[in-house]
Structures are given as structure tokens and as C-alpha cells.
Design a protein around this motif. Structure first.
Motif, mmCIF file in Angstrom:
data_model
loop_
_atom_site.group_PDB
_atom_site.id
_atom_site.type_symbol
_atom_site.label_atom_id
_atom_site.label_comp_id
_atom_site.label_asym_id
_atom_site.label_seq_id
_atom_site.Cartn_x
_atom_site.Cartn_y
_atom_site.Cartn_z
ATOM 1 N N THR A 168 44.653 52.977 22.609
ATOM 2 C CA THR A 168 44.599 51.580 22.200
ATOM 3 C C THR A 168 45.369 50.739 23.202
ATOM 4 O OG1 THR A 168 46.552 51.865 20.801
ATOM 5 C CG2 THR A 168 44.395 52.183 19.769
ATOM 6 N N ASP A 193 46.924 46.582 23.969
ATOM 7 C CA ASP A 193 47.259 45.299 23.354
ATOM 8 C C ASP A 193 46.356 44.186 23.853
ATOM 9 O OD1 ASP A 193 50.811 46.052 23.463
ATOM 10 O OD2 ASP A 193 49.306 46.455 21.910
ATOM 11 N N ASP A 194 45.893 44.302 25.078
ATOM 12 C CA ASP A 194 45.145 43.214 25.692
ATOM 13 C C ASP A 194 43.933 43.805 26.414
ATOM 14 O OD1 ASP A 194 45.838 40.697 28.232
ATOM 15 O OD2 ASP A 194 44.398 40.739 26.574
ATOM 16 N N HIS A 235 42.616 38.965 23.163
ATOM 17 C CA HIS A 235 43.805 38.113 23.178
ATOM 18 C C HIS A 235 43.649 36.931 22.224
ATOM 19 C CE1 HIS A 235 47.252 35.930 24.585
ATOM 20 N NE2 HIS A 235 46.504 34.926 24.983
ATOM 21 N N SER A 295 43.718 44.830 30.098
ATOM 22 C CA SER A 295 44.592 43.772 30.626
ATOM 23 C C SER A 295 43.835 42.827 31.556
ATOM 24 C CB SER A 295 45.783 44.386 31.359
ATOM 25 O OG SER A 295 46.531 45.209 30.496
#
Length: 125
Positions: free
Chosen positions: A28, A30-31, A54, A101
């Protein structure tokens, strides 16, 4: 590793609709951004749409704007591509991919890190 599995491709008549799904599993992040691409026989790959984790912002290629809608269900780790008013020129193998990202949002295929195996969409005239 990240795995992406597309589903929902089918044969449909011109003017019809399909909903493609892209289920994401594994690591996983975050971004990230999830993008849909397609490739017709003898043609170069084409970016179709993408969505950012995001802020949920989306982007569409001009060729599908107003007909396709991308959405995500984070609880199911799944991104959808609702395709309406399908045309024969939409016929292609559709792939989903993840860009980790991302800087901004876009459909540059070389920036995407992991890809699914694709699902066939055929639109008959």
C-alpha cells in the motif's frame, strides 16, 4: 509488489455501456494515481483516464471526455471506469496501472510503475 487485476471487458454494441474494474492488492502507498490505458491492434498505447489518491482529482483524454467516468472505492481497493456511449473506435485492450508518488496527475505511461494484464473491450458497429 503490487498486483492489479482488470475485469469487465466484453463485446458491446455501439452506443452501449460497460464498467471496467481494477482491483489493486499488495503493498500500500499513501500517495498514488491509478490510470487506465488502452491499446488497439496496430496502434500505440493511449492514456484514457486517471485518478489521484491525494485529492480524488481526475483527468481524461479528449477522446473519452464526457463519455467515460473514473471513480474509486477505497474500501474495496478498486478503481472503476464507467464507459458510456461506446464507439467502435473504443475497441482495445484496456489496462490499469499505478503510479507511486506522482507529481501532478497525467497519463504518461512511462511514469506508471505497475500494470495489470488487461481486459478486452470490443464495440461492434
Amino acid at each position: 509488489e503490487v498486483q492489479l487485476v482488470e475485469s469487465g471487458g466484453n463485446l458491446v454494441q455501439s452506443g452501449g455501456s460497460l464498467r471496467l474494474s481494477c482491483e489493486v492488492s499488495g503493498r500500500t502507498f499513501d500517495d498514488y494515481a491509478i490510470g487506465w490505458f488502452r491499446q488497439a491492434p496496430g496502434e500505440a498505447p493511449e492514456g484514457v483516464s486517471c485518478i489521484s489518491s491525494h485529492d480524488g482529482s481526475t483527468y481524461y483524454a479528449d477522446s473519452v471526455k464526457g463519455r467515460f467516468t473514473i471513480s474509486s472505492d477505497n474500501a474495496k481497493n478498486t478503481v472503476y471506469l464507467q464507459m458510456n456511449s461506446l464507439k467502435p473506435e473504443d475497441t482495445a485492450i484496456y489496462y490499469c496501472a499505478v503510479e507511486i508518488s506522482p507529481i501532478g496527475i497525467g497519463l504518461t505511461a512511462a511514469l506508471y510503475d505497475y500494470w495489470g494484464q488487461g481486459t478486452q473491450v470490443t464495440v461492434s458497429s
